[in-house]
Design a protein around this motif. Structure first.
Motif, PDB file in Angstrom:
ATOM      1  N   TYR A 129      -1.847  -2.403   3.099  1.00 10.63           N
ATOM      2  CA  TYR A 129      -0.615  -1.692   3.413  1.00 10.63           C
ATOM      3  C   TYR A 129       0.339  -2.526   4.250  1.00 10.63           C
ATOM      4  CZ  TYR A 129      -2.401   2.658   1.546  1.00 10.63           C
ATOM      5  OH  TYR A 129      -2.875   3.628   0.695  1.00 10.63           O
ATOM      6  N   ARG A 130      -0.024  -3.785   4.473  1.00 13.11           N
ATOM      7  CA  ARG A 130       0.771  -4.593   5.393  1.00 13.11           C
ATOM      8  C   ARG A 130       2.206  -4.788   4.911  1.00 13.11           C
ATOM      9  NH1 ARG A 130      -2.374  -8.918   5.773  1.00 13.11           N
ATOM     10  NH2 ARG A 130      -1.088 -10.065   4.311  1.00 13.11           N
ATOM     11  N   GLY A 131       2.405  -4.963   3.608  1.00 16.16           N
ATOM     12  CA  GLY A 131       3.758  -5.153   3.095  1.00 16.16           C
ATOM     13  C   GLY A 131       4.645  -3.954   3.369  1.00 16.16           C
ATOM     14  N   ARG A 132       4.125  -2.761   3.072  1.00 12.82           N
ATOM     15  CA  ARG A 132       4.910  -1.554   3.312  1.00 12.82           C
ATOM     16  C   ARG A 132       5.193  -1.363   4.795  1.00 12.82           C
ATOM     17  NH1 ARG A 132       2.420   3.197  -0.583  1.00 12.82           N
ATOM     18  NH2 ARG A 132       2.482   2.042  -2.537  1.00 12.82           N
ATOM     19  N   ASP A 176       4.251  -3.911  -2.169  1.00 17.57           N
ATOM     20  CA  ASP A 176       2.804  -4.116  -2.279  1.00 17.57           C
ATOM     21  C   ASP A 176       2.295  -3.919  -3.706  1.00 17.57           C
ATOM     22  OD1 ASP A 176       1.913  -4.885   0.283  1.00 17.57           O
ATOM     23  OD2 ASP A 176       2.132  -2.831   1.022  1.00 17.57           O
ATOM     24  N   ARG A 177       3.168  -3.480  -4.587  1.00 16.96           N
ATOM     25  CA  ARG A 177       2.754  -3.246  -5.981  1.00 16.96           C
ATOM     26  C   ARG A 177       3.067  -4.433  -6.869  1.00 16.96           C
ATOM     27  NH1 ARG A 177       4.219   3.182  -7.079  1.00 16.96           N
ATOM     28  NH2 ARG A 177       2.966   3.995  -5.345  1.00 16.96           N
ATOM     29  N   ARG A 209       5.942  -9.969  -3.376  1.00 22.83           N
ATOM     30  CA  ARG A 209       7.137 -10.375  -2.637  1.00 22.83           C
ATOM     31  C   ARG A 209       8.089 -11.205  -3.505  1.00 22.83           C
ATOM     32  NH1 ARG A 209       3.185  -7.462  -0.460  1.00 22.83           N
ATOM     33  NH2 ARG A 209       2.534  -8.012   1.650  1.00 22.83           N
ATOM     34  N   LYS A 234       1.014 -11.319  -1.159  1.00 21.56           N
ATOM     35  CA  LYS A 234       0.543  -9.962  -1.445  1.00 21.56           C
ATOM     36  C   LYS A 234      -0.979  -9.867  -1.395  1.00 21.56           C
ATOM     37  CE  LYS A 234       0.131  -6.816  -5.387  1.00 21.56           C
ATOM     38  NZ  LYS A 234       0.415  -6.639  -6.825  1.00 21.56           N
ATOM     39  N   GLY A 235      -1.486  -8.911  -0.612  1.00 17.97           N
ATOM     40  CA  GLY A 235      -2.915  -8.599  -0.598  1.00 17.97           C
ATOM     41  C   GLY A 235      -3.812  -9.555   0.151  1.00 17.97           C
TER      42      GLY A 235
END
Length: 474
Positions: free
Chosen positions: A145-148, A332-333, A336, A466-467
């Motif tokens: 969830y870090r991106g969000r 996150d889907r 970036r 991402k991730g």
């Protein structure tokens, strides 16, 4: 969001059971972004009155508007070292104190240089918060969830802009539509600047109810506290002992980051540091803050009356918020880099369209106008530009800066990149009044050119984070 039932995360794992708590922590840390957004819009609403009150030129006004950004650059440059020495939370409190003092001083200036000093002090606090917010959120947030959560920084900025415009509108209405109208002994523009004390104090108070970064705590030997916080933010299913060991192992061969740690290679800085600087600079050189710092004056210059220009400024903020929400959903889907590329293409086309529309202007100085068709196209294209910026570079840059650097240089590298961002913001802001007077269409051609150049920059140099866990960044 706070339910204990588990659901899939963007990466396919279980939803953290304490996600609601993490969201609260991230939102509190992102209030520094809210202060920046608030300041950006509040000075836009007060700029005409400041110019009249102190009898200054357009160039001098540009300096007063932009001097905050020089303070931001200095604050960002020192924030990383301070955060490593004092902790993330104490630096947040220092930033809140500086901005509170700035809000009061800016509302009660006795000369234009005095106003400039207080705005620079506020900028110092904002610059510190701009570094600490993304770094702290990245260190606390679960990887899935870090991106969000990191995108909360940009969400707070756009909310700050929108709230400030609403406050300006309310104050202006109480002053019968006059920026220099008197309310309780002060002119309306002074109230606009003074009300900034409210979010500044709130930011300071929130720093007393959120935990310190686990990584900082482990770095200073407070490991039991770190384990407790890791359990709180990652939920009962997490293994705090294992996570603490992972962080400790990653930090074992590290020293606190300094400027010297960023040096290496043929061009001074390490390549990853140059990428961070590039991201920061491109984010500003597309001219996004021209829309928010000078939007009222800009729309008035193309034939829109002052009352309506406040409406168009707020409407642009709504578009900004919509774009930011889109980015928060997809960062996150789809990652970036894809978001950044989509944004660059959209911004290039929108800015080129603005340049075409403004090429039809007639008149000089403040007395210019556009034909009806080109005026409509300019407004639509400006909003499309804001939308594509918000759903891409507005969020992605803050997320990447919080993630992409190795642990051993994260704080210092983020400080350098953020300083570069503020300096680029300053250059665009202070140059726009003279540049637009020379050739408004040409200004937008330049911004479109930078948007176009950002495409090969993303494709060749920007990493996808991402991730990945922060300990994987090397």
């Amino acid at each position: 969001m706070t339910s204990t039932a588990k659901a899939p995360t963007p990466g396919g794992g279980p939803r953290p059971e304490h996600l609601g708590h993490v969201i609260f922590i991230a939102a509190a840390a992102a209030l520094g972004g809210f202060l920046f957004g608030y300041d950006s819009a509040v000075i836009n609403g007060a700029s005409v009155a400041i110019k009249e009150r102190f009898g200054i030129s357009e160039t001098e006004l540009g300096t007063v508007v932009a001097i905050t950004l020089l303070g931001c650059a200095v604050g960002a440059a020192v924030a990383g070292r301070l955060a490593d020495r004092l902790g993330r939370i104490l630096v947040m409190r220092i930033a809140a104190l500086l901005f509170t003092a700035s809000a009061i001083g800016s509302a009660l200036p006795f000369a234009v240089w005095d106003l400039g000093v207080w705005r620079a002090i506020g900028g110092f606090g904002i610059g510190m918060a701009s570094v600490i917010g993304p770094a702290y959120i990245a260190e606390v947030a679960p990887p899935a969830y870090r991106g969000r959560l990191a995108s909360f920084q940009q969400a707070a900025i756009v909310l700050g802009i929108a709230v400030s415009q609403l406050v300006n509108w309310a104050i202006l209405n109480m002053a019968d539509g006059e920026q220099r109208g008197v309310l309780a002994g002060l002119e309306a523009w002074q109230w606009m600047l003074g009300v900034m004390v409210v979010p500044a104090v709130l930011y300071g108070l929130m720093s007393f109810v959120i935990p310190e970064s686990p990584r900082y705590l482990i770095a200073v030997g407070r490991e039991e506290e770190a384990k407790k916080i890791l359990a709180e933010v990652e939920g009962p299913a997490a293994d705090p002992e294992a996570r603490a060991a992972e962080i400790r192992l990653a930090m074992h061969s590290e020293t606190k980051s300094t400027f010297k740690d960023l040096l290496g290679g043929r061009f001074g800085f390490l390549p990853i540091v140059w990428i961070g600087i590039g991201l920061s600079v491109f984010q500003q050189l597309v001219g996004i803050n021209v829309i928010f710092y000078y939007s009222n004056a800009l729309w008035q210059s193309v034939g829109i009356d002052p009352a309506s220009s406040f409406f168009y400024s707020f409407e642009t903020s709504i578009v900004n918020i919509i774009g930011t929400v889109i980015a928060m959903i997809f960062v996150d889907r789809i990652g970036r880099k894809p978001l950044a590329l989509i944004g660059s293409v959209g911004m290039t086309l929108a800015l080129a369209t603005c340049a075409w529309a403004f090429s039809y202007k007639t008149g000089t100085g403040d007395d210019i106008s556009l034909p009806d068709l080109q005026g409509t196209v300019a407004i639509v294209a400006a909003n499309v530009f804001v939308l594509f910026f918000a759903l891409s570079w507005g969020v992605v840059v803050w997320v990447l800066l919080g993630e992409m650097f190795p642990n051993r240089i994260r704080a210092a590298a983020l400080g350098v990149a953020a300083s570069a961002q503020w300096l680029a913001n300053w250059a665009i802001t202070v140059s726009f009044p003279d540049l637009s007077a020379w050739n408004l269409s040409g200004a937008y051609v330049i911004y479109a050119g930078f948007a176009l150049l950002s495409i090969p920059f993303i494709l060749k140099w920007v990493p996808e984070t991402k991730g990945k866990a922060l300990e994987e960044m090397g």
